[in-house]
Design an enzyme around this catalytic site. Sequence first.
Site, PDB file in Angstrom:
ATOM      1  CG  HIS A 133      -2.836 -14.007   1.945  1.00  0.00           C
ATOM      2  ND1 HIS A 133      -4.048 -13.992   1.298  1.00  0.00           N
ATOM      3  CD2 HIS A 133      -2.074 -13.075   1.321  1.00  0.00           C
ATOM      4  CE1 HIS A 133      -4.019 -13.104   0.320  1.00  0.00           C
ATOM      5  NE2 HIS A 133      -2.838 -12.534   0.315  1.00  0.00           N
ATOM      6  CD  GLU A 153      -6.416   7.783  -0.749  1.00  0.00           C
ATOM      7  OE1 GLU A 153      -6.980   8.660  -1.454  1.00  0.00           O
ATOM      8  OE2 GLU A 153      -5.473   8.017   0.024  1.00  0.00           O
ATOM      9  CG  ASP A 155      -4.332   9.151  -7.211  1.00  0.00           C
ATOM     10  OD1 ASP A 155      -3.286   8.839  -6.614  1.00  0.00           O
ATOM     11  OD2 ASP A 155      -4.381   9.373  -8.433  1.00  0.00           O
ATOM     12  CG  ASP A 161      -8.736  11.268  -3.737  1.00  0.00           C
ATOM     13  OD1 ASP A 161      -7.544  11.284  -4.091  1.00  0.00           O
ATOM     14  OD2 ASP A 161      -9.179  10.508  -2.861  1.00  0.00           O
ATOM     15  CG  ASP A 200      -6.596 -16.017   2.388  1.00  0.00           C
ATOM     16  OD1 ASP A 200      -6.246 -15.456   3.449  1.00  0.00           O
ATOM     17  OD2 ASP A 200      -6.139 -15.713   1.269  1.00  0.00           O
ATOM     18  CB  SER A 297      -4.178  -9.865  -1.089  1.00  0.00           C
ATOM     19  OG  SER A 297      -3.511 -10.643  -2.042  1.00  0.00           O
TER      20      SER A 297
END
Length: 351
Positions: A133, A153, A155, A161, A200, A297
Amino acid sequence: MERCRAFSVCCAVILVLLPTSIRANDCTLDVGSGGKVKGVLVPADQCDTFRDLRTNELHSAIANGSTTVCCPVFQNEPNCGRISVYDGVFSHDSRESQLDQFPWAVVIMKRWVSTTICSGSLISRQFVLSAAHCFVTSRKKLLPEKYRVRLGEWDLNLAEDCQYVEGRLACNDRPPKDIPVQTIVSHQLYDYKSRDYLHDIALLKLIHPAEYSALISPVCLPNWSKDEPMIAGRSFTATGWGRTRSFMALRRKLKIHMKGHNITVCRRAYSMPAPEVPQLQLCVGGERNRDVCFGDSGGALMRRGDDVDRWTQVGIISFGADKCGKGMPGVFTNAAFYLDWIQRVIHDLSD
Protein backbone atom coordinates in the site's frame (compact mmCIF):
# COMPACT_ATOMS: atom_id res chain seq x y z
CA MET A 1 14.03 -29.87 -25.50
CA GLU A 2 13.72 -26.27 -24.38
CA ARG A 3 16.28 -25.39 -21.74
CA CYS A 4 14.70 -25.02 -18.28
CA ARG A 5 15.07 -21.75 -16.42
CA ALA A 6 15.72 -21.91 -12.70
CA PHE A 7 12.47 -22.51 -10.77
CA SER A 8 10.56 -23.02 -14.02
CA VAL A 9 7.74 -25.53 -14.09
CA CYS A 10 9.65 -28.06 -16.17
CA CYS A 11 12.65 -28.14 -13.81
CA ALA A 12 10.52 -28.30 -10.69
CA VAL A 13 8.30 -31.12 -11.93
CA ILE A 14 11.36 -33.25 -12.60
CA LEU A 15 12.51 -32.63 -9.05
CA VAL A 16 9.14 -33.74 -7.71
CA LEU A 17 9.98 -37.26 -8.81
CA LEU A 18 13.44 -37.36 -7.26
CA PRO A 19 13.66 -34.82 -4.43
CA THR A 20 16.71 -34.73 -2.21
CA SER A 21 15.25 -34.75 1.28
CA ILE A 22 17.00 -32.98 4.14
CA ARG A 23 14.28 -33.33 6.76
CA ALA A 24 10.70 -34.55 6.53
CA ASN A 25 9.43 -31.59 4.48
CA ASP A 26 12.70 -30.19 3.12
CA CYS A 27 14.13 -30.74 -0.34
CA THR A 28 16.66 -29.30 -2.75
CA LEU A 29 15.96 -28.14 -6.27
CA ASP A 30 18.43 -28.47 -9.15
CA VAL A 31 18.41 -25.18 -11.05
CA GLY A 32 20.94 -26.09 -13.71
CA SER A 33 24.68 -25.45 -14.10
CA GLY A 34 25.26 -27.37 -10.88
CA GLY A 35 23.26 -24.93 -8.80
CA LYS A 36 20.83 -25.98 -6.08
CA VAL A 37 18.34 -24.15 -3.91
CA LYS A 38 16.50 -25.29 -0.80
CA GLY A 39 12.77 -25.76 -0.74
CA VAL A 40 9.88 -27.49 0.99
CA LEU A 41 7.67 -30.33 -0.24
CA VAL A 42 4.12 -29.00 -0.59
CA PRO A 43 1.03 -29.35 -2.81
CA ALA A 44 1.59 -27.41 -6.02
CA ASP A 45 -1.33 -25.06 -5.43
CA GLN A 46 0.41 -23.74 -2.29
CA CYS A 47 3.55 -22.68 -4.16
CA ASP A 48 3.83 -19.38 -6.03
CA THR A 49 6.56 -20.85 -8.24
CA PHE A 50 3.81 -22.66 -10.14
CA ARG A 51 1.54 -19.66 -10.54
CA ASP A 52 1.42 -16.93 -13.13
CA LEU A 53 2.17 -13.85 -11.03
CA ARG A 54 -0.14 -11.75 -13.20
CA THR A 55 -3.21 -14.02 -13.21
CA ASN A 56 -2.48 -16.10 -10.07
CA GLU A 57 -3.50 -19.23 -12.02
CA LEU A 58 -1.62 -22.51 -11.77
CA HIS A 59 0.55 -23.34 -14.75
CA SER A 60 -0.93 -25.95 -17.06
CA ALA A 61 1.99 -28.31 -16.37
CA ILE A 62 0.55 -28.89 -12.89
CA ALA A 63 -2.50 -31.13 -13.11
CA ASN A 64 -4.06 -30.37 -9.75
CA GLY A 65 -3.33 -29.24 -6.22
CA SER A 66 -2.58 -32.76 -5.04
CA THR A 67 0.68 -32.81 -7.03
CA THR A 68 3.57 -32.55 -4.57
CA VAL A 69 6.40 -30.26 -5.61
CA CYS A 70 9.68 -29.00 -4.25
CA CYS A 71 8.82 -25.35 -3.70
CA PRO A 72 11.79 -22.93 -3.52
CA VAL A 73 11.53 -20.61 -0.51
CA PHE A 74 13.61 -17.68 0.66
CA GLN A 75 16.75 -18.66 2.56
CA ASN A 76 18.15 -16.42 5.29
CA GLU A 77 21.70 -15.15 5.14
CA PRO A 78 24.02 -16.51 7.87
CA ASN A 79 24.50 -13.10 9.51
CA CYS A 80 20.81 -12.18 9.69
CA GLY A 81 18.98 -10.83 12.73
CA ARG A 82 22.07 -9.58 14.55
CA ILE A 83 21.67 -8.45 18.16
CA SER A 84 22.88 -4.96 19.18
CA VAL A 85 26.26 -4.70 20.93
CA TYR A 86 24.42 -2.50 23.45
CA ASP A 87 21.88 -5.23 24.14
CA GLY A 88 20.92 -5.20 27.82
CA VAL A 89 22.25 -1.68 28.42
CA PHE A 90 18.89 0.01 27.90
CA SER A 91 15.68 -0.89 29.66
CA HIS A 92 13.69 -3.51 27.76
CA ASP A 93 10.70 -1.18 27.88
CA SER A 94 12.61 1.82 26.49
CA ARG A 95 11.08 3.07 23.26
CA GLU A 96 14.40 4.41 22.05
CA SER A 97 16.38 1.95 19.94
CA GLN A 98 20.13 1.59 20.30
CA LEU A 99 22.35 3.10 17.60
CA ASP A 100 23.08 -0.24 15.96
CA GLN A 101 19.83 -1.98 16.86
CA PHE A 102 17.71 -3.37 14.01
CA PRO A 103 20.32 -2.63 11.29
CA TRP A 104 17.91 -3.99 8.66
CA ALA A 105 15.39 -1.19 9.31
CA VAL A 106 15.30 1.22 6.37
CA VAL A 107 13.54 4.48 5.58
CA ILE A 108 11.84 4.63 2.18
CA MET A 109 11.93 8.20 0.88
CA LYS A 110 11.12 10.24 -2.18
CA ARG A 111 14.05 10.19 -4.60
CA TRP A 112 14.75 13.92 -4.83
CA VAL A 113 13.25 15.36 -1.63
CA SER A 114 13.49 14.44 2.05
CA THR A 115 9.96 13.10 2.31
CA THR A 116 9.52 9.88 4.27
CA ILE A 117 7.08 7.50 2.62
CA CYS A 118 7.26 4.26 4.59
CA SER A 119 9.57 1.89 6.39
CA GLY A 120 11.00 -1.43 5.25
CA SER A 121 13.52 -4.11 6.12
CA LEU A 122 16.64 -5.31 4.34
CA ILE A 123 16.45 -9.09 3.73
CA SER A 124 19.52 -9.40 1.48
CA ARG A 125 22.11 -7.09 -0.04
CA GLN A 126 19.81 -5.90 -2.81
CA PHE A 127 16.23 -6.52 -1.64
CA VAL A 128 13.99 -4.67 0.80
CA LEU A 129 10.68 -6.01 2.12
CA SER A 130 7.85 -3.53 2.63
CA ALA A 131 4.08 -3.06 2.25
CA ALA A 132 2.28 -2.85 -1.10
CA HIS A 133 0.00 0.00 0.00
CA CYS A 134 3.03 2.30 0.25
CA PHE A 135 3.42 2.20 -3.54
CA VAL A 136 0.23 0.89 -5.18
CA THR A 137 -2.34 3.56 -5.99
CA SER A 138 -4.82 4.07 -8.79
CA ARG A 139 -1.86 4.20 -11.16
CA LYS A 140 -1.48 0.96 -13.09
CA LYS A 141 2.30 1.23 -13.21
CA LEU A 142 4.61 1.38 -10.21
CA LEU A 143 7.23 4.11 -10.43
CA PRO A 144 10.43 2.91 -8.71
CA GLU A 145 12.41 5.88 -10.00
CA LYS A 146 10.49 8.05 -7.51
CA TYR A 147 12.01 6.32 -4.47
CA ARG A 148 15.25 5.78 -2.60
CA VAL A 149 16.05 3.67 0.44
CA ARG A 150 18.09 4.99 3.35
CA LEU A 151 20.10 2.37 5.24
CA GLY A 152 22.03 2.71 8.50
CA GLU A 153 19.87 5.60 9.75
CA TRP A 154 18.96 6.37 13.36
CA ASP A 155 17.94 10.04 13.68
CA LEU A 156 16.75 11.77 10.52
CA ASN A 157 17.55 15.18 12.01
CA LEU A 158 21.20 14.51 12.85
CA ALA A 159 24.11 14.63 10.43
CA GLU A 160 25.97 12.34 12.85
CA ASP A 161 24.02 9.87 14.96
CA CYS A 162 25.09 9.99 18.62
CA GLN A 163 23.56 8.59 21.79
CA TYR A 164 24.50 8.52 25.46
CA VAL A 165 25.19 4.96 26.60
CA GLU A 166 25.98 4.43 30.29
CA GLY A 167 27.01 8.07 30.65
CA ARG A 168 29.23 8.17 27.57
CA LEU A 169 28.47 9.64 24.18
CA ALA A 170 28.60 6.94 21.50
CA CYS A 171 28.49 7.93 17.83
CA ASN A 172 28.12 5.97 14.62
CA ASP A 173 31.33 6.01 12.61
CA ARG A 174 29.55 5.97 9.24
CA PRO A 175 26.84 8.19 7.77
CA PRO A 176 23.60 6.65 6.46
CA LYS A 177 23.62 5.33 2.91
CA ASP A 178 20.99 6.21 0.29
CA ILE A 179 20.42 3.77 -2.58
CA PRO A 180 17.88 4.42 -5.37
CA VAL A 181 15.19 1.83 -6.04
CA GLN A 182 15.42 -0.04 -9.33
CA THR A 183 12.25 -2.14 -9.27
CA ILE A 184 9.13 -2.50 -7.10
CA VAL A 185 6.99 -5.64 -7.19
CA SER A 186 3.74 -5.81 -5.24
CA HIS A 187 1.79 -9.02 -4.69
CA GLN A 188 -0.40 -9.85 -7.66
CA LEU A 189 -3.51 -10.20 -5.47
CA TYR A 190 -3.15 -6.94 -3.56
CA ASP A 191 -6.09 -4.61 -4.25
CA TYR A 192 -5.57 -0.98 -3.24
CA LYS A 193 -9.36 -0.47 -3.15
CA SER A 194 -9.93 -3.23 -0.60
CA ARG A 195 -10.21 -2.14 3.02
CA ASP A 196 -8.89 -5.42 4.45
CA TYR A 197 -5.38 -4.98 2.93
CA LEU A 198 -4.94 -8.66 2.05
CA HIS A 199 -1.56 -9.53 0.46
CA ASP A 200 -0.11 -6.18 1.56
CA ILE A 201 3.47 -7.04 0.67
CA ALA A 202 6.04 -5.63 -1.76
CA LEU A 203 9.68 -6.20 -2.66
CA LEU A 204 12.04 -3.42 -3.67
CA LYS A 205 15.18 -4.18 -5.65
CA LEU A 206 17.95 -1.64 -5.10
CA ILE A 207 19.99 -0.30 -8.01
CA HIS A 208 23.12 -1.82 -6.48
CA PRO A 209 23.83 -4.11 -3.51
CA ALA A 210 24.23 -2.64 -0.04
CA GLU A 211 27.54 -2.91 1.76
CA TYR A 212 27.08 -4.66 5.09
CA SER A 213 28.45 -3.08 8.26
CA ALA A 214 27.64 -2.81 11.96
CA LEU A 215 24.79 -0.48 10.95
CA ILE A 216 23.55 -2.30 7.82
CA SER A 217 22.74 -6.01 7.82
CA PRO A 218 19.73 -8.22 6.97
CA VAL A 219 16.91 -9.47 9.15
CA CYS A 220 15.97 -13.15 9.40
CA LEU A 221 12.64 -14.27 7.98
CA PRO A 222 10.66 -17.11 9.62
CA ASN A 223 10.27 -20.67 8.43
CA TRP A 224 7.85 -21.03 5.52
CA SER A 225 4.36 -21.95 6.68
CA LYS A 226 0.82 -21.92 5.32
CA ASP A 227 -0.57 -22.90 8.72
CA GLU A 228 -2.63 -20.51 10.81
CA PRO A 229 -0.16 -18.74 13.14
CA MET A 230 -0.59 -19.24 16.88
CA ILE A 231 0.54 -15.88 18.27
CA ALA A 232 -2.00 -15.06 21.00
CA GLY A 233 -0.21 -13.89 24.14
CA ARG A 234 3.24 -13.83 22.55
CA SER A 235 5.46 -10.74 22.68
CA PHE A 236 6.55 -8.89 19.54
CA THR A 237 8.61 -5.81 18.73
CA ALA A 238 8.05 -3.27 15.96
CA THR A 239 10.36 -0.49 14.86
CA GLY A 240 10.20 2.51 12.55
CA TRP A 241 10.31 6.27 12.06
CA GLY A 242 6.56 6.83 12.18
CA ARG A 243 4.62 9.33 14.24
CA THR A 244 4.38 9.15 18.01
CA ARG A 245 0.96 10.80 17.88
CA SER A 246 -1.41 11.24 14.98
CA PHE A 247 -0.26 14.82 14.47
CA MET A 248 3.47 14.68 15.23
CA ALA A 249 6.19 13.22 13.01
CA LEU A 250 9.06 11.41 14.68
CA ARG A 251 12.61 11.65 13.39
CA ARG A 252 14.31 8.97 15.48
CA LYS A 253 14.09 5.19 15.09
CA LEU A 254 11.97 3.90 17.95
CA LYS A 255 10.77 0.48 19.01
CA ILE A 256 7.66 -0.76 20.72
CA HIS A 257 6.70 -4.05 22.38
CA MET A 258 3.23 -5.51 21.87
CA LYS A 259 1.23 -8.69 22.50
CA GLY A 260 -0.27 -10.90 19.82
CA HIS A 261 -3.94 -11.88 19.46
CA ASN A 262 -6.04 -14.25 17.42
CA ILE A 263 -6.90 -12.63 14.07
CA THR A 264 -10.59 -12.61 15.06
CA VAL A 265 -9.79 -9.76 17.49
CA CYS A 266 -8.79 -7.54 14.56
CA ARG A 267 -11.71 -8.69 12.43
CA ARG A 268 -14.11 -7.54 15.12
CA ALA A 269 -12.21 -4.28 15.72
CA TYR A 270 -12.29 -3.27 12.04
CA SER A 271 -15.43 -5.14 10.88
CA MET A 272 -13.27 -7.14 8.49
CA PRO A 273 -14.82 -10.01 6.54
CA ALA A 274 -13.34 -13.43 7.24
CA PRO A 275 -10.89 -14.21 4.40
CA GLU A 276 -10.83 -17.58 2.69
CA VAL A 277 -7.24 -17.93 3.92
CA PRO A 278 -7.02 -16.82 7.59
CA GLN A 279 -3.23 -17.26 7.66
CA LEU A 280 -2.57 -14.11 5.63
CA GLN A 281 -2.51 -11.62 8.51
CA LEU A 282 -1.45 -11.23 12.12
CA CYS A 283 -3.20 -9.23 14.85
CA VAL A 284 -0.92 -7.53 17.38
CA GLY A 285 -1.14 -4.70 19.91
CA GLY A 286 -4.12 -2.80 21.24
CA GLU A 287 -2.71 -1.25 24.40
CA ARG A 288 -3.56 2.44 24.65
CA ASN A 289 -0.73 4.84 23.70
CA ARG A 290 1.44 1.92 22.58
CA ASP A 291 1.05 1.61 18.84
CA VAL A 292 2.65 1.81 15.42
CA CYS A 293 1.57 4.83 13.40
CA PHE A 294 1.76 6.65 10.07
CA GLY A 295 5.23 6.29 8.56
CA ASP A 296 5.81 2.89 10.18
CA SER A 297 3.96 1.08 7.38
CA GLY A 298 6.08 -1.55 5.68
CA GLY A 299 8.36 -1.92 8.70
CA ALA A 300 9.13 -5.13 10.54
CA LEU A 301 7.17 -6.85 13.27
CA MET A 302 9.80 -9.00 14.96
CA ARG A 303 10.25 -11.69 17.54
CA ARG A 304 13.44 -12.68 19.27
CA GLY A 305 13.57 -16.44 19.69
CA ASP A 306 13.90 -17.85 23.18
CA ASP A 307 16.74 -20.16 22.16
CA VAL A 308 18.22 -18.23 19.21
CA ASP A 309 20.25 -15.08 19.72
CA ARG A 310 18.82 -13.27 16.70
CA TRP A 311 15.75 -11.36 15.56
CA THR A 312 13.22 -12.80 13.12
CA GLN A 313 10.73 -10.69 11.17
CA VAL A 314 7.34 -12.35 11.43
CA GLY A 315 5.15 -9.59 10.01
CA ILE A 316 4.98 -6.44 7.90
CA ILE A 317 3.22 -3.39 9.36
CA SER A 318 0.03 -3.00 7.32
CA PHE A 319 -2.74 -0.92 8.92
CA GLY A 320 -4.39 0.12 12.17
CA ALA A 321 -6.70 2.71 13.67
CA ASP A 322 -7.14 6.11 12.00
CA LYS A 323 -5.96 7.72 15.23
CA CYS A 324 -2.82 6.11 16.59
CA GLY A 325 -2.66 4.98 20.20
CA LYS A 326 -6.41 4.76 20.79
CA GLY A 327 -6.17 1.17 22.03
CA MET A 328 -7.02 -0.76 18.86
CA PRO A 329 -4.82 -3.63 17.61
CA GLY A 330 -2.81 -3.41 14.41
CA VAL A 331 -2.94 -5.71 11.39
CA PHE A 332 0.28 -7.12 9.95
CA THR A 333 1.00 -9.18 6.84
CA ASN A 334 2.15 -12.66 7.89
CA ALA A 335 5.67 -12.99 6.43
CA ALA A 336 5.81 -16.79 6.85
CA PHE A 337 3.02 -17.23 4.30
CA TYR A 338 4.94 -15.45 1.52
CA LEU A 339 8.45 -16.94 1.53
CA ASP A 340 7.79 -18.74 -1.76
CA TRP A 341 6.47 -15.52 -3.33
CA ILE A 342 9.52 -13.63 -2.07
CA GLN A 343 11.89 -16.21 -3.55
CA ARG A 344 9.98 -16.25 -6.85
CA VAL A 345 10.22 -12.46 -7.20
CA ILE A 346 13.91 -12.38 -6.25
CA HIS A 347 14.63 -15.08 -8.82
CA ASP A 348 12.68 -13.31 -11.56
CA LEU A 349 14.43 -10.00 -10.86
CA SER A 350 17.87 -11.62 -10.70
CA ASP A 351 17.79 -13.16 -14.19
